[in-house]
Write a protein that holds these residues in place. Structure first.
Motif, PDB file in Angstrom:
ATOM      1  N   ILE A   1       0.860  -1.187   0.000  1.00  0.00           N
ATOM      2  CA  ILE A   1       0.000   0.000   0.000  1.00  0.00           C
ATOM      3  C   ILE A   1       0.893   1.233   0.000  1.00  0.00           C
ATOM      4  CG2 ILE A   1      -1.748   1.314   1.287  1.00  0.00           C
ATOM      5  CD1 ILE A   1      -2.507  -1.343   2.662  1.00  0.00           C
ATOM      6  N   GLU A   2       0.598   2.179  -0.874  1.00  0.00           N
ATOM      7  CA  GLU A   2       1.355   3.436  -0.883  1.00  0.00           C
ATOM      8  C   GLU A   2       0.412   4.625  -1.003  1.00  0.00           C
ATOM      9  OE1 GLU A   2       5.522   2.035  -3.051  1.00  0.00           O
ATOM     10  OE2 GLU A   2       4.823   4.121  -3.207  1.00  0.00           O
ATOM     11  N   PHE A   3       0.563   5.558  -0.104  1.00  0.00           N
ATOM     12  CA  PHE A   3      -0.108   6.860  -0.225  1.00  0.00           C
ATOM     13  C   PHE A   3       0.954   7.880  -0.588  1.00  0.00           C
ATOM     14  CE2 PHE A   3      -4.486   7.356   1.787  1.00  0.00           C
ATOM     15  CZ  PHE A   3      -4.822   6.028   1.618  1.00  0.00           C
ATOM     16  N   ARG A   4       0.733   8.618  -1.668  1.00  0.00           N
ATOM     17  CA  ARG A   4       1.705   9.625  -2.088  1.00  0.00           C
ATOM     18  C   ARG A   4       1.068  11.007  -2.103  1.00  0.00           C
ATOM     19  NH1 ARG A   4       4.366   6.600  -7.320  1.00  0.00           N
ATOM     20  NH2 ARG A   4       5.083   4.733  -6.202  1.00  0.00           N
ATOM     21  N   ASP A   5       1.485  11.840  -1.179  1.00  0.00           N
ATOM     22  CA  ASP A   5       1.077  13.243  -1.117  1.00  0.00           C
ATOM     23  C   ASP A   5      -0.444  13.391  -1.263  1.00  0.00           C
ATOM     24  OD1 ASP A   5       1.522  15.936  -0.784  1.00  0.00           O
ATOM     25  OD2 ASP A   5       1.902  16.310  -2.914  1.00  0.00           O
ATOM     26  N   VAL A   6      -1.175  12.602  -0.475  1.00  0.00           N
ATOM     27  CA  VAL A   6      -2.632  12.570  -0.612  1.00  0.00           C
ATOM     28  C   VAL A   6      -3.284  13.739   0.134  1.00  0.00           C
ATOM     29  CG1 VAL A   6      -4.731  11.269  -0.081  1.00  0.00           C
ATOM     30  CG2 VAL A   6      -2.715  10.087  -0.991  1.00  0.00           C
ATOM     31  N   LYS A   7      -4.086  14.488  -0.594  1.00  0.00           N
ATOM     32  CA  LYS A   7      -4.847  15.588   0.012  1.00  0.00           C
ATOM     33  C   LYS A   7      -6.342  15.353  -0.186  1.00  0.00           C
ATOM     34  CE  LYS A   7      -1.140  18.857  -0.550  1.00  0.00           C
ATOM     35  NZ  LYS A   7      -0.620  20.111  -1.077  1.00  0.00           N
ATOM     36  N   LYS A   8      -7.086  15.710   0.837  1.00  0.00           N
ATOM     37  CA  LYS A   8      -8.540  15.660   0.736  1.00  0.00           C
ATOM     38  C   LYS A   8      -9.075  16.976   1.293  1.00  0.00           C
ATOM     39  CE  LYS A   8     -12.722  14.011   0.337  1.00  0.00           C
ATOM     40  NZ  LYS A   8     -13.303  13.639  -0.983  1.00  0.00           N
ATOM     41  N   VAL A   9      -9.707  17.728   0.425  1.00  0.00           N
ATOM     42  CA  VAL A   9     -10.214  19.041   0.807  1.00  0.00           C
ATOM     43  C   VAL A   9     -11.730  18.996   0.892  1.00  0.00           C
ATOM     44  CG1 VAL A   9     -10.169  21.495   0.259  1.00  0.00           C
ATOM     45  CG2 VAL A   9      -8.378  20.012  -0.620  1.00  0.00           C
ATOM     46  N   TYR A  10     -12.264  19.490   2.007  1.00  0.00           N
ATOM     47  CA  TYR A  10     -13.700  19.712   2.098  1.00  0.00           C
ATOM     48  C   TYR A  10     -13.946  21.204   2.018  1.00  0.00           C
ATOM     49  CZ  TYR A  10     -14.272  14.891   3.627  1.00  0.00           C
ATOM     50  OH  TYR A  10     -14.274  13.518   3.693  1.00  0.00           O
ATOM     51  N   LYS A  11     -14.831  21.612   1.109  1.00  0.00           N
ATOM     52  CA  LYS A  11     -15.186  23.027   0.996  1.00  0.00           C
ATOM     53  C   LYS A  11     -16.353  23.281   1.939  1.00  0.00           C
ATOM     54  CE  LYS A  11     -13.145  23.621  -3.416  1.00  0.00           C
ATOM     55  NZ  LYS A  11     -11.796  24.019  -3.026  1.00  0.00           N
ATOM     56  N   THR A  12     -16.102  24.036   2.965  1.00  0.00           N
ATOM     57  CA  THR A  12     -17.180  24.381   3.899  1.00  0.00           C
ATOM     58  C   THR A  12     -17.371  25.886   3.829  1.00  0.00           C
ATOM     59  OG1 THR A  12     -15.519  24.419   5.651  1.00  0.00           O
ATOM     60  CG2 THR A  12     -16.847  22.446   5.484  1.00  0.00           C
ATOM     61  N   GLY A  13     -18.383  26.293   3.090  1.00  0.00           N
ATOM     62  CA  GLY A  13     -18.591  27.716   2.878  1.00  0.00           C
ATOM     63  C   GLY A  13     -17.419  28.288   2.096  1.00  0.00           C
ATOM     64  N   SER A  14     -16.781  29.309   2.626  1.00  0.00           N
ATOM     65  CA  SER A  14     -15.679  29.938   1.901  1.00  0.00           C
ATOM     66  C   SER A  14     -14.328  29.342   2.304  1.00  0.00           C
ATOM     67  CB  SER A  14     -15.669  31.441   2.188  1.00  0.00           C
ATOM     68  OG  SER A  14     -15.600  31.638   3.588  1.00  0.00           O
ATOM     69  N   VAL A  15     -14.380  28.443   3.320  1.00  0.00           N
ATOM     70  CA  VAL A  15     -13.111  27.928   3.850  1.00  0.00           C
ATOM     71  C   VAL A  15     -12.819  26.533   3.293  1.00  0.00           C
ATOM     72  CG1 VAL A  15     -11.784  27.626   5.976  1.00  0.00           C
ATOM     73  CG2 VAL A  15     -13.842  29.051   5.989  1.00  0.00           C
ATOM     74  N   ASP A  16     -11.548  26.282   2.953  1.00  0.00           N
ATOM     75  CA  ASP A  16     -11.119  24.943   2.558  1.00  0.00           C
ATOM     76  C   ASP A  16     -10.578  24.208   3.775  1.00  0.00           C
ATOM     77  OD1 ASP A  16     -11.807  25.452   0.011  1.00  0.00           O
ATOM     78  OD2 ASP A  16      -9.776  25.629  -0.773  1.00  0.00           O
TER      79      ASP A  16
END
Ligand SMILES: Nc1ncnc2c1ncn2[C@@H]1O[C@H](COP(=O)(O)OP(=O)(O)O)[C@@H](O)[C@H]1O
Ligand SMILES: [Mg+2]
Length: 233
Positions: free
Chosen positions: A4-19
């Protein structure tokens, strides 16, 4: 390449104007057959990470590989097949189907795949042959979780993912469930990933990954994992 490899994984939730970055560049590997424990405070991104690993959620950027395959690049159909064939999931609150018996819950999962495990043997392995015809409401929390584990491995998955599997259980029952998970890794060579709040449990793992604010703060291999029987907390 690791299993298993995770490489530079990002998960963004947009909540209103804020990431909100639930994962903010997570990098780690896990090797085949390891029992890996992921620890981190509430909100650190543990569940997000596990859901992405299990194909239940998509990442915003980065890459995830399992067994040489880039999971993060799969189309919806292939991702559904990945979830069905390759991943077993165990949740904090079991999520058994209430109007199916213990046996039927396991059997239903086994019917999803071409080469399932033997359901009778699974019931035996989790010590619940006698409870075969009981419905979930007739079982204790620990018994329900053992059925949920049997259901998760009935598909003979490559990967068993457990999100706070003992979070709703008392001490002794939680220990029995962890013993079962440790045995699956030791005796069946299954790759098992467990999320927990309980840092005492890290002693039982082959690998411990610490998550903090959406990044991996450490990833340490434990050369001498201890039997869960010897851990107290
Ligand atoms: N669907 C969502 N929408 C918005 N924010 C979310 C969502 N899911 C999780 N988050 C946020 O992402 C962060 C990480 O959540 P999570 O992965 O559940 O953490 P953990 O399991 O470590 O407690 C938290 O701040 C949480 O509030
Ligand atoms: Mg969580």
């Amino acid at each position: 390449m690791a299993y298993i490899e995770f490489r530079d994984v990002k998960k963004v939730y947009k909540t209103g104007s804020v990431d909100l970055f639930a994962l903010n560049g997570a990098d780690f590997i896990i090797e085949k057959g390891e029992l890996c424990i992921i620890v981190g405070q509430s909100g650190a991104g543990k569940t997000t990470l596990l859901n992405i690993m299990g194909g239940m959620d998509r990442l915003s950027s980065g890459q995830v590989f399992l067994d040489g395959r880039e999971i993060s690049a799969l189309k919806e159909n292939d991702l559904a097949l990945y979830r069905r064939n390759d991943v077993g999931f165990v949740f904090q609150f079991y999520n058994l189907i209430p109007n199916l018996t213990a046996y039927e819950n396991i059997e239903m999962a086994s019917q999803l795949v071409k080469e399932p495990m033997d359901c009778e043997k699974l019931l035996r392995d989790v010590g619940l042959t006698e409870r075969k015809n009981n419905f979930p409401s007739q079982l204790s929390g620990g018994e329900q979780q053992r059925i949920a584990i049997a259901r998760a491995i009935a598909k003979n998955p490559k990967l068993l993912l457990c999100d706070e599997p003992t979070g709703a259980l008392d001490y002794q029952t939680g220990k029995a469930v962890l013993k079962l998970l440790q045995d699956l890794s030791l005796k069946n060579g299954m790759t098992v990933v467990i999320i927990t709040h309980n840092t005492a449990l890290t002693a039982m793992a082959d690998r411990v990954i610490r998550l903090k604010n959406g990044v991996v703060s450490s990833n340490v291999v434990n050369p001498n994992p201890v039997s869960i029987d010897l851990i107290e907390w």
